[in-house]
Design a protein around this motif. Structure first.
Motif, PDB file in Angstrom:
ATOM      1  N   LEU A 105      39.778  40.231  34.879  1.00 31.83           N
ATOM      2  CA  LEU A 105      40.314  41.636  35.707  1.00 31.83           C
ATOM      3  C   LEU A 105      42.031  41.736  35.002  1.00 31.83           C
ATOM      4  O   LEU A 105      42.324  42.793  35.513  1.00 31.83           O
ATOM      5  N   PHE A 106      42.482  40.882  34.262  1.00 31.95           N
ATOM      6  CA  PHE A 106      43.641  41.454  34.045  1.00 31.95           C
ATOM      7  C   PHE A 106      43.958  41.813  32.707  1.00 31.95           C
ATOM      8  O   PHE A 106      45.410  41.957  31.989  1.00 31.95           O
ATOM      9  N   GLU A 163      43.573  49.304  38.114  1.00 28.67           N
ATOM     10  CA  GLU A 163      42.259  48.374  38.620  1.00 28.67           C
ATOM     11  C   GLU A 163      40.913  49.694  39.305  1.00 28.67           C
ATOM     12  O   GLU A 163      40.401  48.755  39.369  1.00 28.67           O
ATOM     13  N   SER A 205      43.553  33.454  46.146  1.00 27.01           N
ATOM     14  CA  SER A 205      42.900  34.425  47.132  1.00 27.01           C
ATOM     15  C   SER A 205      42.136  34.129  48.093  1.00 27.01           C
ATOM     16  O   SER A 205      42.527  35.320  48.704  1.00 27.01           O
ATOM     17  N   ILE A 223      45.116  34.388  50.643  1.00 23.43           N
ATOM     18  CA  ILE A 223      45.431  35.625  50.785  1.00 23.43           C
ATOM     19  C   ILE A 223      45.133  35.734  51.911  1.00 23.43           C
ATOM     20  O   ILE A 223      44.649  36.954  53.414  1.00 23.43           O
ATOM     21  N   GLN A 224      43.377  35.731  51.446  1.00 32.08           N
ATOM     22  CA  GLN A 224      42.507  35.871  52.526  1.00 32.08           C
ATOM     23  C   GLN A 224      42.399  35.647  53.444  1.00 32.08           C
ATOM     24  O   GLN A 224      42.106  35.676  55.047  1.00 32.08           O
ATOM     25  N   LEU A 237      47.285  46.374  40.111  1.00 33.06           N
ATOM     26  CA  LEU A 237      46.396  46.734  40.566  1.00 33.06           C
ATOM     27  C   LEU A 237      46.595  48.630  39.949  1.00 33.06           C
ATOM     28  O   LEU A 237      45.373  49.289  40.072  1.00 33.06           O
ATOM     29  N   LEU A 295      37.392  35.003  34.564  1.00 31.61           N
ATOM     30  CA  LEU A 295      38.336  35.186  35.671  1.00 31.61           C
ATOM     31  C   LEU A 295      39.639  36.249  35.231  1.00 31.61           C
ATOM     32  O   LEU A 295      39.840  37.265  35.817  1.00 31.61           O
ATOM     33  N   PRO A 296      39.922  35.862  34.329  1.00 32.95           N
ATOM     34  CA  PRO A 296      41.495  36.287  34.283  1.00 32.95           C
ATOM     35  C   PRO A 296      41.540  37.199  33.194  1.00 32.95           C
ATOM     36  O   PRO A 296      42.218  38.609  32.879  1.00 32.95           O
ATOM     37  N   PHE A 301      44.822  29.108  34.635  1.00 32.57           N
ATOM     38  CA  PHE A 301      44.960  30.015  35.830  1.00 32.57           C
ATOM     39  C   PHE A 301      43.680  30.762  36.061  1.00 32.57           C
ATOM     40  O   PHE A 301      43.769  31.088  37.513  1.00 32.57           O
ATOM     41  N   GLY A 302      42.294  31.382  35.698  1.00 33.25           N
ATOM     42  CA  GLY A 302      41.323  31.693  36.800  1.00 33.25           C
ATOM     43  C   GLY A 302      40.874  30.530  38.005  1.00 33.25           C
ATOM     44  O   GLY A 302      41.123  31.595  38.624  1.00 33.25           O
ATOM     45  N   LEU A 345      44.040  31.558  39.946  1.00 34.58           N
ATOM     46  CA  LEU A 345      43.795  32.825  41.043  1.00 34.58           C
ATOM     47  C   LEU A 345      43.018  32.729  42.015  1.00 34.58           C
ATOM     48  O   LEU A 345      42.501  33.703  42.899  1.00 34.58           O
ATOM     49  N   VAL A 369      46.755  41.918  49.706  1.00 32.35           N
ATOM     50  CA  VAL A 369      44.751  42.212  49.859  1.00 32.35           C
ATOM     51  C   VAL A 369      43.668  42.853  48.819  1.00 32.35           C
ATOM     52  O   VAL A 369      43.195  41.456  49.093  1.00 32.35           O
ATOM     53  N   TYR A 370      43.954  43.861  48.402  1.00 32.30           N
ATOM     54  CA  TYR A 370      43.517  44.154  47.397  1.00 32.30           C
ATOM     55  C   TYR A 370      43.384  43.905  46.137  1.00 32.30           C
ATOM     56  O   TYR A 370      41.447  43.350  46.015  1.00 32.30           O
ATOM     57  N   LEU A 371      44.124  43.191  46.147  1.00 38.22           N
ATOM     58  CA  LEU A 371      43.844  42.160  44.862  1.00 38.22           C
ATOM     59  C   LEU A 371      42.832  40.764  45.210  1.00 38.22           C
ATOM     60  O   LEU A 371      42.319  40.660  43.820  1.00 38.22           O
ATOM     61  N   SER A 372      43.301  40.472  46.317  1.00 40.22           N
ATOM     62  CA  SER A 372      42.446  38.697  46.667  1.00 40.22           C
ATOM     63  C   SER A 372      40.779  39.232  46.652  1.00 40.22           C
ATOM     64  O   SER A 372      40.146  38.476  46.174  1.00 40.22           O
ATOM     65  N   THR A 373      40.616  40.165  47.009  1.00 37.64           N
ATOM     66  CA  THR A 373      39.513  40.953  47.386  1.00 37.64           C
ATOM     67  C   THR A 373      38.915  41.373  45.895  1.00 37.64           C
ATOM     68  O   THR A 373      37.742  40.934  46.066  1.00 37.64           O
ATOM     69  N   LEU A 374      39.550  41.821  44.722  1.00 36.03           N
ATOM     70  CA  LEU A 374      38.869  42.241  43.491  1.00 36.03           C
ATOM     71  C   LEU A 374      38.531  40.355  42.730  1.00 36.03           C
ATOM     72  O   LEU A 374      37.789  40.405  42.992  1.00 36.03           O
ATOM     73  N   ILE A 375      39.483  39.878  43.048  1.00 37.27           N
ATOM     74  CA  ILE A 375      39.423  38.496  42.646  1.00 37.27           C
ATOM     75  C   ILE A 375      37.980  37.762  43.034  1.00 37.27           C
ATOM     76  O   ILE A 375      37.229  37.065  42.372  1.00 37.27           O
ATOM     77  N   GLN A 376      38.012  37.866  44.339  1.00 37.80           N
ATOM     78  CA  GLN A 376      36.682  37.252  45.320  1.00 37.80           C
ATOM     79  C   GLN A 376      35.365  38.044  44.954  1.00 37.80           C
ATOM     80  O   GLN A 376      34.560  36.948  45.103  1.00 37.80           O
ATOM     81  N   ARG A 377      35.700  38.961  44.809  1.00 35.50           N
ATOM     82  CA  ARG A 377      34.117  39.901  44.566  1.00 35.50           C
ATOM     83  C   ARG A 377      34.025  39.115  42.822  1.00 35.50           C
ATOM     84  O   ARG A 377      33.235  39.434  42.908  1.00 35.50           O
ATOM     85  N   MET A 423      39.679  36.521  25.978  1.00 37.29           N
ATOM     86  CA  MET A 423      40.917  37.131  26.591  1.00 37.29           C
ATOM     87  C   MET A 423      41.369  35.218  26.187  1.00 37.29           C
ATOM     88  O   MET A 423      41.512  34.418  27.444  1.00 37.29           O
ATOM     89  N   LEU A 443      52.032  39.370  55.855  1.00 34.17           N
ATOM     90  CA  LEU A 443      51.208  38.590  54.784  1.00 34.17           C
ATOM     91  C   LEU A 443      52.066  38.329  53.331  1.00 34.17           C
ATOM     92  O   LEU A 443      52.089  36.964  53.170  1.00 34.17           O
ATOM     93  N   PHE A 494      34.567  36.526  41.749  1.00 32.23           N
ATOM     94  CA  PHE A 494      34.611  34.919  41.503  1.00 32.23           C
ATOM     95  C   PHE A 494      33.115  34.533  42.124  1.00 32.23           C
ATOM     96  O   PHE A 494      32.182  34.068  41.566  1.00 32.23           O
TER      97      PHE A 494
END
Lengths: 138, 138
Positions: free
Chosen positions: B114-115, A137, A15, A18-19, A134, B111-112, A7-8, A11, B12-20, A1, A111, B22
């Motif tokens: 994810l999208f 996802e 995140s 946000i956290q 999402l 990481l990208p 960008f990565g 992200l 919050v959910y998006l940031s959790t997915l990214i952190q996971r 991709m 938020l 990562f």
DNA sequence: TATTGTTATACTCTATAACTATA
DNA sequence: TATAGTTATAGAGTATAACAATA
């Protein structure tokens, strides 16, 4: 991709912001982020341990401990299962429901402040794209 | 600020997915997310402890511990300051630089993913908006 | 006396392995 | 024997308070 350079890592940074903000909001309600997420999952419906384990991305011992700590604060409660006595369902106490609703509402309300500086058009586009990202996802 | 209902919790959910994701990438390089972020900050330039403390959003004792653990793995190194001997600067070791570059590159590359399911148009718009959202945030 | 960074302490989170109770 | 959940153990992260060295 192929993605824009950076960008990565954007992200990851996004995140983290946000956290961090989420953790602040949780702390105002005397919760950790893990406890808040658990609470939000059970505040409106009972959930089994395996389901929670999967939804939270936690191994079972991790969930056991999280539930212990959250139960100790009087926010959730373990319930046995008649049919299969190995199983256990988690429900929220009235206090848990109240705290969970409050956190959920504050997250919904505050938020998005993180993106206050975007133009209304960009902000709207961003909301739509986050929702779209999402959608497939979960 | 008015936002779509659910937007805050989507974030919050998006940031959790990214952190996971990562965290997964970091783990492949035998790093925690905190160590990886520290490493990425010092891999190309020395940084003072106060600066790192502020950038990472950590209180000083937290940073001390993180630096201890990262130093023990031979990835970074504390350096004294001649002018003010209370100060201490962190630099990366050659091994740290190498691991840091590798993690950074893999985050940029994967990481990208994810999208992936977004259309090319949406993905591009999303990249632009994330960049815009961070531009005034740092 | 004020500041930088560390040490001490405590709690939360998370992982793995061993265990218990039930099926 | 297989499964659900817990207990044991360990390491990492993070907060507050007390401390040492330096300015």
């Amino acid at each position: 991709m192929t993605a824009s350079p950076g960008f990565g890592n954007h992200l990851v940074y996004l995140s983290t912001l946000i956290q961090r903000r989420f953790a602040q909001i949780c702390a105002e309600h005397d919760l950790t982020t893990a406890q808040a997420q658990l609470l939000c999952l059970v505040k409106d419906q009972p959930r089994g341990m395996s389901e929670l384990s999967q939804l939270l991305g936690l191994a079972k011992p991790g969930l056991s401990g999280l539930v212990d700590r959250t139960e100790r604060r009087g926010l959730v409660q373990r319930t046995g299962c008649e049919q299969d006595r190995r199983l256990c369902t988690l429900i929220s106490t009235p206090k848990g429901k109240q705290v969970g609703d409050a956190v959920y509402a504050e997250v919904a309300e505050h938020l998005p402040d993180l993106f206050e500086h975007l133009s209304p058009t960009d902000r709207h586009a961003f909301e739509q794209l986050v929702a779209a990202a999402l959608r497939e996802e979960r």
